[in-house]
Design a protein around this motif. Sequence first.
Motif, mmCIF file in Angstrom:
data_model
loop_
_atom_site.group_PDB
_atom_site.id
_atom_site.type_symbol
_atom_site.label_atom_id
_atom_site.label_comp_id
_atom_site.label_asym_id
_atom_site.label_seq_id
_atom_site.Cartn_x
_atom_site.Cartn_y
_atom_site.Cartn_z
ATOM 1 N N SER A 171 -3.640 1.698 8.867
ATOM 2 C CA SER A 171 -2.688 0.830 8.172
ATOM 3 C C SER A 171 -3.367 0.112 7.015
ATOM 4 O O SER A 171 -4.590 0.055 6.932
ATOM 5 N N GLU A 172 -2.530 -0.444 6.172
ATOM 6 C CA GLU A 172 -3.079 -1.295 5.130
ATOM 7 C C GLU A 172 -3.411 -2.653 5.747
ATOM 8 O O GLU A 172 -3.337 -2.823 6.953
ATOM 9 N N ILE A 173 -3.736 -3.609 4.940
ATOM 10 C CA ILE A 173 -4.252 -4.890 5.431
ATOM 11 C C ILE A 173 -3.260 -5.665 6.298
ATOM 12 O O ILE A 173 -3.639 -6.511 7.076
ATOM 13 N N TRP A 174 -1.964 -5.335 6.208
ATOM 14 C CA TRP A 174 -0.949 -6.074 6.963
ATOM 15 C C TRP A 174 -0.839 -5.633 8.416
ATOM 16 O O TRP A 174 -0.034 -6.163 9.164
ATOM 17 N N GLY A 175 -1.627 -4.676 8.833
ATOM 18 C CA GLY A 175 -1.656 -4.285 10.239
ATOM 19 C C GLY A 175 -0.590 -3.271 10.620
ATOM 20 O O GLY A 175 0.029 -2.638 9.776
ATOM 21 N N VAL A 176 -0.391 -3.132 11.911
ATOM 22 C CA VAL A 176 0.524 -2.131 12.449
ATOM 23 C C VAL A 176 1.936 -2.734 12.490
ATOM 24 O O VAL A 176 2.374 -3.281 13.485
ATOM 25 N N HIS A 177 2.634 -2.605 11.366
ATOM 26 C CA HIS A 177 4.006 -3.097 11.267
ATOM 27 C C HIS A 177 4.968 -1.929 11.515
ATOM 28 O O HIS A 177 4.538 -0.821 11.857
ATOM 29 N N ALA A 180 -1.907 -10.592 10.939
ATOM 30 C CA ALA A 180 -1.671 -10.520 9.497
ATOM 31 C C ALA A 180 -0.190 -10.602 9.163
ATOM 32 O O ALA A 180 0.183 -11.040 8.075
ATOM 33 N N GLY A 181 0.669 -10.201 10.089
ATOM 34 C CA GLY A 181 2.104 -10.242 9.849
ATOM 35 C C GLY A 181 2.651 -11.637 9.676
ATOM 36 O O GLY A 181 3.742 -11.826 9.144
ATOM 37 N N LYS A 182 1.907 -12.640 10.095
ATOM 38 C CA LYS A 182 2.364 -14.030 9.972
ATOM 39 C C LYS A 182 1.903 -14.696 8.676
ATOM 40 O O LYS A 182 2.286 -15.821 8.402
ATOM 41 N N VAL A 183 1.101 -14.003 7.887
ATOM 42 C CA VAL A 183 0.595 -14.566 6.635
ATOM 43 C C VAL A 183 1.491 -14.093 5.493
ATOM 44 O O VAL A 183 1.676 -12.895 5.302
ATOM 45 N N THR A 184 2.052 -15.019 4.744
ATOM 46 C CA THR A 184 2.958 -14.649 3.656
ATOM 47 C C THR A 184 2.258 -14.563 2.303
ATOM 48 O O THR A 184 2.778 -13.955 1.380
ATOM 49 N N ASP A 185 1.092 -15.150 2.176
ATOM 50 C CA ASP A 185 0.341 -15.146 0.920
ATOM 51 C C ASP A 185 -0.669 -14.003 0.958
ATOM 52 O O ASP A 185 -1.693 -14.071 1.637
#
Length: 84
Positions: free
Chosen positions: A28-34, A63-68
């Motif tokens: 996955s990219e930096i945002w994880g397993v979405h 990472a899914g909880k970070v919006t910035d």
Amino acid sequence: MPAKGGDMPAYRAMPASGSKFPTVLVVSEIWGVHEHIKDVTRRLAKLGYYAIAPELFARQGDAGKVTDTQALLRRHRRQTPDAE
């Protein structure tokens, strides 16, 4: 899944029947397993593969909880040593 320093969460999918499937590592990219990464993993399983998507940055938090995005990149760079 087992990893140096402790288990790593991962999403996996495989065909409904059979055994000894070829394996595909879904990165996955930096945002994880979405949801998109999970969908890719399931689609690979439907094509006959054992597919696994590890949460590569799980040790740095959800990472899914970070919006910035820039803050997420800085945090991951700072907290992830090259050895990982």
